[in-house]
Design a protein around this motif. Structure first.
Motif, PDB file in Angstrom:
ATOM      1  N   ALA A 217      -2.489   2.004   8.835  1.00  0.00           N
ATOM      2  CA  ALA A 217      -3.874   1.830   9.277  1.00  0.00           C
ATOM      3  C   ALA A 217      -4.586   0.747   8.468  1.00  0.00           C
ATOM      4  N   ILE A 218      -4.403   0.754   7.157  1.00  0.00           N
ATOM      5  CA  ILE A 218      -5.052  -0.238   6.297  1.00  0.00           C
ATOM      6  C   ILE A 218      -4.514  -1.640   6.597  1.00  0.00           C
ATOM      7  N   GLY A 219      -3.183  -1.759   6.707  1.00  0.00           N
ATOM      8  CA  GLY A 219      -2.582  -3.057   6.983  1.00  0.00           C
ATOM      9  C   GLY A 219      -3.025  -3.617   8.324  1.00  0.00           C
TER      10      GLY A 219
ATOM     11  N   ALA B 188       5.106  11.725   2.755  1.00  0.00           N
ATOM     12  CA  ALA B 188       5.577  10.475   3.346  1.00  0.00           C
ATOM     13  C   ALA B 188       4.772  10.146   4.606  1.00  0.00           C
ATOM     14  N   VAL B 189       4.411  11.172   5.393  1.00  0.00           N
ATOM     15  CA  VAL B 189       3.608  10.961   6.600  1.00  0.00           C
ATOM     16  C   VAL B 189       2.223  10.435   6.229  1.00  0.00           C
ATOM     17  N   VAL B 190       1.595  11.054   5.234  1.00  0.00           N
ATOM     18  CA  VAL B 190       0.262  10.602   4.779  1.00  0.00           C
ATOM     19  C   VAL B 190       0.324   9.164   4.277  1.00  0.00           C
ATOM     20  N   GLY B 191       1.334   8.866   3.481  1.00  0.00           N
ATOM     21  CA  GLY B 191       1.479   7.516   2.949  1.00  0.00           C
ATOM     22  C   GLY B 191       1.734   6.489   4.039  1.00  0.00           C
ATOM     23  N   GLY B 192       2.632   6.808   4.971  1.00  0.00           N
ATOM     24  CA  GLY B 192       2.973   5.880   6.042  1.00  0.00           C
ATOM     25  C   GLY B 192       1.807   5.616   6.973  1.00  0.00           C
ATOM     26  N   MET B 193       1.102   6.660   7.396  1.00  0.00           N
ATOM     27  CA  MET B 193      -0.027   6.484   8.308  1.00  0.00           C
ATOM     28  C   MET B 193      -1.172   5.732   7.632  1.00  0.00           C
ATOM     29  N   SER B 194      -1.447   6.049   6.379  1.00  0.00           N
ATOM     30  CA  SER B 194      -2.532   5.374   5.653  1.00  0.00           C
ATOM     31  C   SER B 194      -2.214   3.896   5.461  1.00  0.00           C
ATOM     32  N   ALA B 195      -0.994   3.599   5.050  1.00  0.00           N
ATOM     33  CA  ALA B 195      -0.597   2.211   4.817  1.00  0.00           C
ATOM     34  C   ALA B 195      -0.645   1.402   6.114  1.00  0.00           C
TER      35      ALA B 195
ATOM     36  N   VAL C 152      -5.500   0.229  15.124  1.00  0.00           N
ATOM     37  CA  VAL C 152      -5.272   0.984  13.891  1.00  0.00           C
ATOM     38  C   VAL C 152      -4.596   2.314  14.192  1.00  0.00           C
ATOM     39  N   GLN C 153      -5.007   2.946  15.307  1.00  0.00           N
ATOM     40  CA  GLN C 153      -4.373   4.206  15.705  1.00  0.00           C
ATOM     41  C   GLN C 153      -2.882   3.992  15.962  1.00  0.00           C
ATOM     42  N   ARG C 154      -2.568   2.913  16.686  1.00  0.00           N
ATOM     43  CA  ARG C 154      -1.170   2.604  16.974  1.00  0.00           C
ATOM     44  C   ARG C 154      -0.402   2.349  15.691  1.00  0.00           C
ATOM     45  N   ALA C 155      -0.992   1.556  14.782  1.00  0.00           N
ATOM     46  CA  ALA C 155      -0.300   1.210  13.541  1.00  0.00           C
ATOM     47  C   ALA C 155      -0.030   2.452  12.698  1.00  0.00           C
ATOM     48  N   ALA C 156      -0.980   3.380  12.684  1.00  0.00           N
ATOM     49  CA  ALA C 156      -0.782   4.621  11.932  1.00  0.00           C
ATOM     50  C   ALA C 156       0.403   5.403  12.499  1.00  0.00           C
ATOM     51  N   LEU C 157       0.484   5.484  13.838  1.00  0.00           N
ATOM     52  CA  LEU C 157       1.587   6.203  14.475  1.00  0.00           C
ATOM     53  C   LEU C 157       2.917   5.481  14.281  1.00  0.00           C
ATOM     54  N   VAL C 158       2.892   4.142  14.463  1.00  0.00           N
ATOM     55  CA  VAL C 158       4.124   3.363  14.300  1.00  0.00           C
ATOM     56  C   VAL C 158       4.656   3.498  12.882  1.00  0.00           C
ATOM     57  N   ASN C 159       3.773   3.445  11.900  1.00  0.00           N
ATOM     58  CA  ASN C 159       4.231   3.526  10.518  1.00  0.00           C
ATOM     59  C   ASN C 159       4.610   4.935  10.107  1.00  0.00           C
ATOM     60  N   MET C 160       4.044   5.945  10.799  1.00  0.00           N
ATOM     61  CA  MET C 160       4.538   7.296  10.588  1.00  0.00           C
ATOM     62  C   MET C 160       5.990   7.355  11.055  1.00  0.00           C
ATOM     63  N   GLY C 161       6.303   6.566  12.107  1.00  0.00           N
ATOM     64  CA  GLY C 161       7.684   6.489  12.567  1.00  0.00           C
ATOM     65  C   GLY C 161       8.535   5.565  11.733  1.00  0.00           C
ATOM     66  N   ASP C 162       7.991   4.404  11.376  1.00  0.00           N
ATOM     67  CA  ASP C 162       8.780   3.372  10.700  1.00  0.00           C
ATOM     68  C   ASP C 162       8.928   3.641   9.198  1.00  0.00           C
ATOM     69  N   LEU C 163       7.840   3.517   8.459  1.00  0.00           N
ATOM     70  CA  LEU C 163       7.907   3.688   7.003  1.00  0.00           C
ATOM     71  C   LEU C 163       8.353   5.096   6.611  1.00  0.00           C
ATOM     72  N   THR C 164       7.710   6.096   7.235  1.00  0.00           N
ATOM     73  CA  THR C 164       8.032   7.481   6.876  1.00  0.00           C
ATOM     74  C   THR C 164       9.488   7.809   7.183  1.00  0.00           C
ATOM     75  N   THR C 165       9.948   7.430   8.389  1.00  0.00           N
ATOM     76  CA  THR C 165      11.325   7.748   8.780  1.00  0.00           C
ATOM     77  C   THR C 165      12.330   6.996   7.928  1.00  0.00           C
TER      78      THR C 165
ATOM     79  N   THR D 278       0.830  -1.210   0.000  1.00  0.00           N
ATOM     80  CA  THR D 278       0.000   0.000   0.000  1.00  0.00           C
ATOM     81  C   THR D 278       0.864   1.260   0.000  1.00  0.00           C
ATOM     82  N   TYR D 279       1.918   1.269   0.819  1.00  0.00           N
ATOM     83  CA  TYR D 279       2.773   2.458   0.895  1.00  0.00           C
ATOM     84  C   TYR D 279       3.461   2.729  -0.445  1.00  0.00           C
ATOM     85  N   GLU D 280       4.005   1.693  -1.045  1.00  0.00           N
ATOM     86  CA  GLU D 280       4.684   1.895  -2.332  1.00  0.00           C
ATOM     87  C   GLU D 280       3.711   2.386  -3.395  1.00  0.00           C
ATOM     88  N   HIS D 281       2.491   1.824  -3.382  1.00  0.00           N
ATOM     89  CA  HIS D 281       1.485   2.265  -4.367  1.00  0.00           C
ATOM     90  C   HIS D 281       1.121   3.728  -4.133  1.00  0.00           C
TER      91      HIS D 281
END
Length: 322
Positions: free
Chosen positions: A138-140, A129-136, A196-209, A107-110
């Motif tokens: 949350a969906i995952g 990158a923040v929008v992409g990371g949080m969205s990906a 989902v809230q946690r995953a959005a925050l974690v991925n804002m940290g993980d994928l985005t960073t 999802t993030y790459e797409h």
């Protein structure tokens, strides 16, 4: 050669790029999860210990609630329950990451390449990158939430046994069936909102960073796209993900582990906000960072193992670097 024959002659990653990326990320995540799982178990036990709502019940029954730090918790599990119990709940955890990581990475790459329009070799705005990371994320996590619920509940089975309580599950599949029979399909998604809230925050940290640091290093330093760059980027992503995600992780763990009535409603907390308020009022703000050290100690090596494995698998399979 006809177009159909030409398509069949292409390598699998080119014929089914998204399916291939899903499979590759799932493999890398499974490796990282098994290596770091004992820290995840320790983190879950720490987040439950000292729970204000449970402490009130224990006080009413005249029982003491022991509290142990990270090392004593891990050592206690090994001594009291057996070393193998440090991997209790690993099976649903691997199931979870196959779904969660596969979906979030694809999802993030797409989103990054097709929707948000990142051009190759150019800087990518942080907000995108923040929008992409949080969205990906949350969906995952929404798709993987049932497996996370089973993982959390199975991680607490050893503690229930030591307390003299009957075990709830005989195994992973029995856990799924029991939760489904008691709470219906909705019961499998208990706690999905904080999850989902946690995953959005974690991925804002993980994928985005990871994505931002990696491409910043490639564009602004002499570093090239190799293991050194991947290691530096993953170290940054693990730390940021732990800082952002731990409070939501504490709330998620407590909501998922709480006892429920016949209608599937929680007996300790009405919602994630109620859990947050009770936790802060009863234990203080820093209780939201219970388990932070094992969370960070797990996320840092998890991120390192995952990203190094994922980047190498992609390279070996002929898929472009993340």
């Amino acid at each position: 050669m006809s177009p159909a024959e030409e398509e069949r002659s292409l390598p699998l990653p080119e014929r089914w790029p998204r399916a291939s990326k899903f499979a590759l990320s799932a493999c890398a995540a499974a490796v990282a999860e098994l290596v770091t799982f004992p820290l995840d178990l320790t983190k879950t036990r720490l987040q439950i210990q000292g729970e204000a709502a449970v402490r009130r019940d224990c006080a009413a029954a005249g029982q003491a609630v022991p509290y142990r730090g990270m090392l004593r918790t891990a050592a206690g599990i090994a001594q009291e329950e057996g070393v193998r119990k440090l991997w209790q709940g690993a099976t649903p955890a691997v199931y979870r990451h196959i779904v969660y990581t596969g979906v979030r990475m694809v999802t993030y790459e797409h989103l990054r390449d097709s929707v948000l329009g990142r051009a190759e070799g150019e800087s990518f705005p942080l907000w995108k990158a923040v929008v992409g990371g949080m969205s990906a994320g949350a969906i995952g996590q929404f798709f993987a939430s049932p497996t996370d619920l089973v993982k959390v509940q199975m991680q607490m089975e050893g503690k229930r046994k030591l307390e003299g309580k009957p075990l709830r599950f005989r195994g992973v599949h029995h856990a799924f069936l029991k939760i489904l029979s008691e709470g219906g399909v909705r019961g499998l998604w208990a706690g999905w909102v904080p999850n989902v809230q946690r995953a959005a925050l974690v991925n804002m940290g993980d994928l985005t960073t990871y994505d931002s640091v990696k491409h910043f290093l490639l564009l602004n330093t002499t570093l090239v796209d190799n293991s050194v760059t991947h290691s530096v980027s993953s170290a940054c992503s693990g730390l940021v993900a732990a800082v952002l995600g731990t409070p939501a992780d504490v709330v998620k763990t407590r909501i998922m582990n709480q006892p429920r009535d016949k209608q599937g409603r929680g007996l300790l907390y009405k919602s994630s906000m109620d859990c947050l308020i009770q936790t802060v009022q009863g234990e203080g703000f820093m209780s939201l960072y219970k388990g932070f050290i094992p969370t960070w100690m797990r996320m840092a090596p998890w991120s390192l193992v995952f990203w190094l494995t994922y980047e190498q698998i992609r390279r070996m399979c002929g898929v472009s670097s993340f």
